[in-house]
Design an enzyme around this catalytic site. Structure first.
Site: not given
Length: 628
Positions: A2, A51, A76-77, A101, A289, A363-364
């Site tokens: 968020c 979000l 946020n998180g 959460d 991509i 993601s890495g």
């Protein structure tokens, strides 16, 4: 995931600033398009834009107040291990209004105070207000995955997820000249500083308590120091533990009430994450991509091998240079602090297209900084050795200086790397690391500016950044510095801003703090030797990945800056952003140096000048947005 914004004022005359919370939240609406709300009480205002990821119901909207009505949170998180703590709190008689959460975190704080931070596995920036005591508690996650900017003066304290939300309160905008110099060296602003003197970044692993006008900062976590944390674990045992810990981290980060997927570049890091995620979920969505016009950088064939091995629902977004250029100004418009890492553009586009299919992506990120994946790590390892090759490269510095250099060509990129390596061999380890992190050296950066900066402050900040490195430094000290410099200020900033610009949440399993603690306890030779970078990571997962991913050069991606600067962006350079009259009117830059750079750019031998020009364009575009 968020966006948050908040303000606390310390006297009646500044209460007018509380009403600006509405505008502030609107500026970060892209971070969370599902809901926006405001909370106000006496001298405090909190705002949130949501979000929805865990418990998408209205009951989980924020700002969220506990059942007693005393405490309110903006968060946020994600709190990944919230379920186990929810169960414990329920057994203690705590009542919940939602299954989120955020509400678990709020009640854990109510029960345990600041010690709750030790129990949270996640990434976050949050604030909790106590209506009775009129205190405000603010915290940022251990590694700095989620951003939190702060502004304070004698009358008020402001915090927010993004700079634009801070500026909307109408604060004074005074450019920090040392930050400006750092930006043109690194292409981002390091440390806790920002582009503005009075705005800073909350140090990761730190909390703030504001009570009766007093502001107290306290650290609750630091990455284990490599000089005192090395364990005597065997290599084979370390491999087994690495597998188990990373597998657990990935599993935790699959918790979601919305569609989830993973970025899959074709490199080792993202492929490891996909291999582990596929153990815990069927038909995993994966996204890559490809670059139609830049085959040197296209790794989609490797990504497709991994996708096939794990039967993922794989999507490749194949882009032309025109596709990249069409999104360029969306990126520039979103940036609210100068940030010149041009790879932000492909991250933006990947996030944009991925968001059309899922709301959360793994993601890495973080593996290169933890396991020694960058060229500078191998360069440091090799530079420590006395060898004929080093002597020859060092002696050939003048030759490497005049030969053509470019990131977009295999031969010229190698010459660029050798030149930078030869520069590093001639200086001490602190300066070598700084040079290898920089696009241009200090001398070149200083030539750009006519504005005066505090030389003492510049060296103080630089010394703080390089504090762990000396002439006896091993690799671990460099990695430790990378975690605080490159990861926090470049990589994580880039991923957060570009994903949030597209309302996409990105999770980073490599940065689970338990895993970070473990990896920083491993000796250097577990991470690098003459044959491998990221040695233990590659060895641990070799049987899980296609053989084709091994023994090939590390690929990054450089957008075709030189082509754009000479063609599509030429008029912007000559007639607008770097126009002589405009440069002179700003009274920031050395006009002769700017003219020289433009002349070199449009010559037959531009060398690497495009990076300097790009950083200038990003700054100028930003400056016009906020000062004109």
């Amino acid at each position: 995931m968020c966006g948050i914004s908040g303000i606390i004022v310390f006297n009646e005359s500044d209460r007018k600033y509380l009403d600006k919370i509405n505008v502030s939240v609107k500026t970060i609406k892209k971070r969370g398009t599902d809901n926006s709300e405001i909370f106000k009480h006496n001298n405090v205002a909190l705002g949130h834009t949501r979000l929805a990821v865990i418990d998408t119901s209205e009951a989980a909207n924020q700002p969220l107040t506990d059942v007693s009505g005393r405490y309110t949170i903006v968060f946020n998180g994600e709190f990944y291990n919230y379920r186990e703590h929810r169960e414990k709190l329920l057994k203690q008689g705590v009542s919940f209004k939602s299954k989120s959460d955020s509400e678990v975190l709020l009640n854990l704080f109510i029960k345990e105070g600041i010690s709750c931070l030790e129990k949270v596995n996640g990434f976050f920036a949050f604030a909790i207000y106590d209506k009775i005591n009129e205190t405000l508690f603010i915290a940022r996650d251990r590694i700095g995955i989620k951003p939190l900017l702060i502004y304070k003066d004698e009358n008020k304290f402001i915090f927010a997820s993004e700079m634009k939300a801070i500026l909307s309160y109408g604060i004074h905008k005074d450019i920090d000249k040392v930050s400006l110099l750092n930006y043109f060296q690194l292409s981002y602003i390091p440390g806790t500083q920002s582009i503005f003197k009075d705005v800073s970044k909350l140090t990761p692993g730190t909390f703030i308590k504001i009570e009766k006008g007093k502001i107290k900062y306290q650290s609750y976590y630091k990455i284990p120091h490599p000089k005192i944390s090395i364990s005597d674990i065997s290599y084979e045992d370390a491999k087994r533990k690495l597998f188990d810990m990373l597998d657990k981290s990935v599993s935790l980060r699959l918790v979601s009430d919305v569609p989830l997927g993973a970025f899959l570049s074709g490199g080792i890091d993202s492929s490891v994450i996909v291999a582990l995620a596929a153990r815990h979920t069927n038909n995993l969505n994966t996204f890559s991509i490809g670059y139609k016009d830049e085959p040197f950088f296209d790794e989609t064939k490797y990504a497709e091998l991994v996708a096939k091995k794990y039967n993922t629902n794989h999507t490749v977004f194949r882009l032309s240079n025109d596709d990249l250029f069409e999104n360029l100004f969306d990126v520039l418009d979103y940036i609210d602090e100068p940030f010149g890492d041009s790879s932000a553009l492909p991250v933006y586009i990947l996030s944009k297209y991925t968001r059309q299919k899922v709301t959360v992506a793994l993601s890495g990120d973080g593996a290169d900084e933890m396991f020694a994946g960058y060229n500078k790590h191998l360069a440091h390892y090799l530079a420590k050795k006395k060898s004929l090759i080093n002597s020859s490269i060092k002696a050939g510095l003048l030759l490497w200086e005049i030969l053509p250099k470019s990131r977009n060509n295999k031969l010229f990129n190698r010459i660029r790397q050798i030149y930078k390596y030869s520069e590093g061999l001639k200086i001490n380890e602190k300066e070598r690391y700084w040079r290898w992190c920089s696009y241009i050296n200090e001398k070149e950066a200083k030539k750009l500016l006519i504005t005066k900066y505090n030389e003492k402050d510049y060296h103080k900040r630089k010394k703080l950044i390089l504090n762990e490195i000396d002439n006896n430094s091993g690799l671990s000290e460099l990695l430790y510095t990378d975690m605080h410099l490159v990861l926090q200020n470049d990589m994580l900033t880039k991923v957060d801003s570009m994903s949030m610009a597209n309302n996409l949440e990105v999770r980073t399993p490599f940065l689970d703090h338990n895993l970070v603690d473990f990896v920083f306890s491993l000796p250097d030779d577990f991470k690098i030797n003459n044959s491998f970078r990221k040695r233990i990571l590659q060895d641990t997962f070799k049987e899980y990945l296609p053989n084709e991913l091994y023994n090939r050069p590390k690929q990054g991606f450089e957008v075709p800056l030189l082509k754009w600067l000479k063609n599509e962006l030429k008029s912007m350079i000559t007639d607008d952003l770097l126009n002589d009259d405009f440069i002179i009117s700003q009274n920031i830059f050395n006009i002769d140096q700017i003219r020289m750079l433009k002349k070199q750019l449009f010559s037959n031998n531009p060398t690497e000048v495009q990076s300097q020009i790009w950083n200038l364009i990003v700054f100028q575009y930003w400056w016009k947005k906020y000062f004109i």
